[in-house]
Scaffold this motif. Structure first.
Motif, short mmCIF file in Angstrom:
data_model
loop_
_atom_site.label_atom_id
_atom_site.label_comp_id
_atom_site.label_asym_id
_atom_site.label_seq_id
_atom_site.Cartn_x
_atom_site.Cartn_y
_atom_site.Cartn_z
N LYS A 49 0.84 -1.20 0.00
CA LYS A 49 0.00 0.00 0.00
C LYS A 49 0.87 1.24 0.00
O LYS A 49 1.83 1.35 0.78
CB LYS A 49 -0.91 -0.01 1.23
N GLY B 194 -8.03 8.08 6.00
CA GLY B 194 -6.96 7.11 6.24
C GLY B 194 -7.37 5.69 5.86
O GLY B 194 -6.66 4.72 6.13
N ASP C 251 -5.47 2.23 4.32
CA ASP C 251 -4.79 1.21 5.14
C ASP C 251 -5.72 0.01 5.34
O ASP C 251 -5.29 -1.15 5.27
CB ASP C 251 -4.44 1.77 6.53
N LYS D 250 -1.79 8.69 13.42
CA LYS D 250 -2.51 8.39 12.17
C LYS D 250 -1.71 7.53 11.21
O LYS D 250 -2.15 7.30 10.08
CB LYS D 250 -2.96 9.68 11.50
MG MG Z 1 -2.71 7.33 6.13
#
Ligand code: MG
Ligand code: ADP
Ligand code: ASP
Length: 418
Positions: free
Chosen positions: A7, A152, A155, A210
């Protein structure tokens, strides 16, 4: 074929050079014999820009259209990554969420993954494709609308693919070379951890670090995904970065292993609410119904005999994410108007931050709270609210002292030394 999930976050695909740099890392894994599923974020800053456009167009926006807009950044990078790989001679193609399909709930802007059928991508691998590039962060609701998984969220896309495709590992490439004892942008004394336990990572993520989305850590824990965080700007090998793993795979551990901070907090106090059985339910049920995520709660000691309050009264203070303050205020005002609760005043403090210490060692060690409060006291930092759980202690403080508090706690728990 063994399979890897790689990723790349926003800064790792911020421009064409960086996409090329990321593609070279993918190419290297293909040359080592892996099939690869690449999950990409939008170029850094892109999602913020898209969110801004939505908010400017429509302050009380339709969440389905919000998702249609903010998911688009990932479509661009997925296509560009596939093209870049093709230019390098690597057989690759891109997939948007709905094409896979990545099935989610219909909770727009915070959807949860339901399942990821493998058939479409497996068939392409069988036909000789080496890399499937998938747009992160997005999915498809049962109603056929585009969803997103919360900020976010790429992920989480990555870990979910690693689980669904039984990947050997899920590598999260980002702008830091691993998980640190605290945000390395706050103190240069932050130390990279070679390994961190799932439980600790879960707490750090949910308390503001984060570097990984909380849901991604939950999924990795549940599906036993080997999850690693590493730099997209450095050359590494299988041992680079930080491995998120079971507690018993870690030899050395301290009582406290990390400090997290979050500046997106607000504190709300209801002044002089009636102190009677059922008052907490009467306050927090409407907040929950309004979708407000209440975090810390304190109720003052009851005070009797106020002139204008015949029964006993108390103050109720709670913290909420700063972008939910208006929603919380509205819910409280409606509850007051409908007679469910009474209060004299609703006081909002938007200048607060939450700082937390995390460590599984806290389960068996006393004195962590005392040490934490002493370190803050030595810096003259006033604590407004405290909350604890088995492996963490959080305090709410004035936001202007957040960095200072993180540094003081990092020193107090000697996190600089291994
Ligand atoms: Mg992130
Ligand atoms: P990406 O765009 O690659 O997803 P993010 O910005 O979401 O990257 O996450 C990486 C950032 O997380 C780092 O730049 C760092 O500032 C921040 N961060 C916060 N806490 C930590 C921590 N404990 N360890 C490493 N990074 C952290
Ligand atoms: N682009 C999305 C965000 O900025 C998702 C992600 O990068 O993980 O939140």
């Amino acid at each position: 074929m063994p399979l890897l999930v790689m990723k790349f976050g926003g800064t790792s695909v911020a421009d064409l050079d960086r996409i090329r740099n990321a593609a070279r890392k993918v190419q290297r894994e293909v040359e080592r014999g892996y099939d690869v599923i690449v999950i990409v974020s939008a170029m850094s800053g892109k999602t913020n820009e898209l969110v801004g456009w939505v908010e400017q167009t429509s302050p009380l926006f339709d969440a389905r259209e919000y998702d249609a807009v903010v998911s688009s950044g990932e479509n661009v990078t997925a296509g560009l990554m596939a093209l870049t790989l093709q230019e390098m001679g690597v057989p690759a193609r891109s997939w948007q969420g709905w094409q896979v399909p990545i099935n989610t709930t219909s909770t727009h802007s915070a959807a949860r993954l339901v399942d990821i059928p493998r058939a479409n991508i497996d068939q392409k691998f069988a036909e000789g494709m080496k890399v499937a590039v998938v747009a992160g962060f997005q999915g498809l609701s049962p109603e056929g609308r585009i969803t997103t998984l919360g900020r976010g969220g790429s992920d989480t896309t990555a870990v979910a693919f690693a689980a669904a495709f039984e990947a050997e590992r899920c590598d999260i490439y980002t702008d830091v070379d691993g998980v640190y004892t605290t945000d390395p942008r706050i103190t240069s004394k932050a130390r990279k951890l070679p390994r961190i336990a799932f439980e600790e990572m879960l707490e750090l993520a949910s308390l503001g670090a984060k570097v990984l989305q909380t849901r991604s850590v939950e999924l990795a824990m549940r599906y036993k995904v080997r999850l690693r965080v590493l730099s997209s700007f450095e050359d590494g090998d299988e041992t680079s970065g930080t491995l998120i793993c079971d507690e018993d795979e870690i030899m050395e551990s301290k009582v406290v292993n990390g400090v997290a901070s979050s500046r997106d907090e607000a504190k709300i106090t209801l002044v002089t609410v009636e102190d009677r059985p059922g008052i907490s339910a009467a306050i927090f049920a409407p907040l929950a119904d309004a979708g407000v995520n209440v975090d810390m709660i304190v109720q003052n000691i009851s005070e009797k005999d106020y002139d204008d309050h015949p029964g006993s009264v108390t103050d109720m203070t709670f913290s909420v994410p700063i972008n939910q303050v208006e929603r919380a205020k509205r819910a409280m005002e409606e509850a007051r108007q409908s007679g469910q609760i009474t209060y004299d005043e609703l006081v909002v403090d938007t200048e607060v931050a939450k700082v937390s210490v995390v460590g599984i060692g806290m389960r068996s060690h006393a004195g962590v709270a005392a040490r934490m409060f002493k370190a803050l006291a030595d810096e003259n930092i006033n604590i407004k609210v405290i909350s604890t759980s088995e492996i963490k202690i959080s305090v709410l403080i004035d936001r202007k002292y957040m960095e200072l508090a993180v540094q003081a706690l990092h020193d107090a728990f000697e996190l600089e030394q291994a």
